[in-house]
Design an enzyme around this catalytic site. Structure first.
Site, PDB file in Angstrom:
ATOM      1  N   ASP A 103      22.721  52.886  -3.004  1.00 40.70           N
ATOM      2  CA  ASP A 103      23.421  51.645  -3.474  1.00 40.70           C
ATOM      3  C   ASP A 103      23.227  50.566  -2.743  1.00 40.70           C
ATOM      4  O   ASP A 103      22.066  50.352  -2.681  1.00 40.70           O
ATOM      5  CB  ASP A 103      25.001  51.830  -3.761  1.00 40.70           C
ATOM      6  CG  ASP A 103      25.813  50.842  -4.140  1.00 40.70           C
ATOM      7  OD1 ASP A 103      25.807  50.824  -5.652  1.00 40.70           O
ATOM      8  OD2 ASP A 103      26.325  49.987  -3.638  1.00 40.70           O
ATOM      9  N   HIS A 296      26.791  58.241 -10.168  1.00 42.05           N
ATOM     10  CA  HIS A 296      26.163  57.281  -9.264  1.00 42.05           C
ATOM     11  C   HIS A 296      26.191  57.820  -7.774  1.00 42.05           C
ATOM     12  O   HIS A 296      25.350  57.503  -7.107  1.00 42.05           O
ATOM     13  CB  HIS A 296      26.979  56.115  -9.428  1.00 42.05           C
ATOM     14  CG  HIS A 296      26.651  55.028  -8.345  1.00 42.05           C
ATOM     15  ND1 HIS A 296      25.385  54.385  -8.525  1.00 42.05           N
ATOM     16  CD2 HIS A 296      27.321  54.246  -7.450  1.00 42.05           C
ATOM     17  CE1 HIS A 296      25.116  53.455  -7.366  1.00 42.05           C
ATOM     18  NE2 HIS A 296      26.496  53.349  -6.819  1.00 42.05           N
TER      19      HIS A 296
END
Length: 318
Positions: A103, A296
Site C-alpha cells: 500500500d 487488498h
C-alpha cells in the site's frame, strides 16, 4: 508466536519505532506497512524471513503507533518519510537491503529504490504499482476525473472530517476497512455526492476477518489509540508537495530487480489498472504476480503464497 525486539530510534527529527526479527547476521529485509495498517501486518513474513536466515525490520511508519506523529501536514511528504527509513538504515549500518512495501509502504519502497540505487539492491511492492513521477500532481488529475463522484482520497484532503469519522469508533473503522465490503460500489469510489462521509456505505461486520485473529486485531487497534488517524491521513495531503519535491526524479527508472504482487480482488487494481500496465516501462526488471481469491491485504490474507513468492525472489536476486 513471532519473536521480535523493538527499537526506538532518534532519526530525522522524530522517534521511529522499528520491530526486528531474525538472526543478527542475516541480510536485512525492510517491510514497510501501509494504511490503515501496522507493523504487525508483516508478522507472517517476519517469521518466514527469520526462519530463512534473513533479518527483518518492520517500522511503525511516521504517524503510527509508537513512532512520532507530528501535527504539521508537510511533515508527511514522501521524501521526509523516505528519509526516516534512510536514517534508520544508517543507524543499523545497512549497506545493502531488500526493500518491501505494501500500500503506501509500497510507494515509499519504490521511491527508496530510486533514491538509493546502490543500497536498495532489490524492491518488492504489494498492491500499489509504480508508474514514475507524473507530469503533474496526481491529486489534480483525481479532482478532474472524480469531480462529481466520491473518492476517498479527495475526502481526505480537508483536515478534520475524515479524522472525526474514523476516530469515532476505531475498532469499528478497522473492522469495516479490513473486510472491505461496501453495500454498493467498491468502497474507494462511489456515485454518492463528493462531500459524503466514507463509511456510511458500509455495515459493521461486528468482528474482524479471519485473517486478523483477536491478538493481531488488538495490535492494530492499539496502533491508533494514542495518535488517531491524523498522521496517516496526512500522507494523503502531500500529493502536490510530493510532486514539487521530486522534480529531480522525473523520468528515472527503477533498475533493480523488482517484484509486484497484487490480489485479484484488490480494488486498487481497478483504480491503478493503467499504472500496472505501464509499470514495465518504468520498472523494466519487474516480475508481476496476481494472487487469486485475494483482496487488498495481500500479505495477511495469503501469507503462504506471498512468502513463497518473496523468498524465491530474494533467493534469486539478493
Amino acid at each position: 508466536m513471532l519473536r521480535s525486539e523493538q527499537h526506538i530510534l532518534d532519526v530525522n527529527d522524530i522517534q521511529l519505532s522499528v520491530h526486528v526479527a531474525g538472526p543478527e547476521d542475516g541480510q536485512p529485509v525492510w517491510l514497510l506497512h501501509g494504511f490503515p495498517e501496522c507493523w504487525y501486518s508483516w508478522r507472517h513474513q517476519m517469521q518466514a524471513l527469520a526462519d530463512a536466515g534473513y533479518r527483518a525490520f518492520a517500522p511503525e511508519m511516521r504517524g503510527y503507533g509508537r513512532s512520532s506523529a507530528p501535527a504539521a501536514i508537510e511533515a508527511y511528504d514522501i521524501l521526509t518519510i523516505c528519509a526516516d527509513i534512510q536514517r534508520a538504515m544508517d543507524h543499523f549500518g545497512h549497506q545493502q537491503v531488500a526493500m518491501v512495501g505494501h500500500d503506501w509502504g509500497a510507494n515509499i519502497a519504490w521511491y527508496l529504490a530510486l533514491l538509493e540505487p546502490e543500497r536498495v539492491k532489490v524492491v518488492s511492492g504489494m498492491s500499489v504499482p509504480f508508474g514514475g513521477r507524473p507530469k503533474r500532481p496526481i491529486i489534480d488529475m483525481m479532482r478532474e476525473r472524480f469531480k462529481d463522484k466520491f473518492l476517498y482520497i479527495l475526502y481526505f484532503q480537508e483536515p478534520g472530517p475524515a479524522e472525526a469519522e474514523l476516530e469515532a469508533d476505531i475498532p469499528r473503522t478497522l473492522r469495516i476497512l479490513m473486510h472491505g465490503r461496501p453495500n454498493s460500489g467498491n468502497g474507494l469510489i462511489s456515485e454518492k455526492p463528493a462531500d459524503s462521509r466514507w463509511l456510511n456505505d458500509y455495515t459493521d461486520p461486528g468482528e474482524p476477518p479471519a485473517w486478523c485473529p483477536p491478538e493481531a486485531f488488538d495490535v492494530y487497534v492499539e496502533t491508533y489509540l494514542d495518535n488517531g488517524f491524523h498522521g496517516p491521513i496526512n500522507w494523503y495531503r502531500n500529493y502536490e508537495r510530493n510532486w514539487e519535491r521530486t522534480a529531480d526524479l522525473a523520468g528515472k527508472q527503477v533498475l533493480q530487480p523488482a517484484q509486484f504482487i497484487i490480489g485479484d480482488r484488490d480494488p486498487v487494481g481497478k483504480l491503478e489498472s493503467f499504472t500496472i500496465e505501464r509499470m514495465p516501462q518504468v520498472v523494466p526488471r519487474v516480475e508481476q504476480h496476481i494472487i487469486e481469491r485475494c483482496g487488498h491485504w495481500v500479505q495477511s490474507q495469503k501469507p503462504e503464497e506471498v512468502n513463497a513468492l518473496l523468498l524465491d525472489f530474494l533467493r534469486r536476486h539478493y
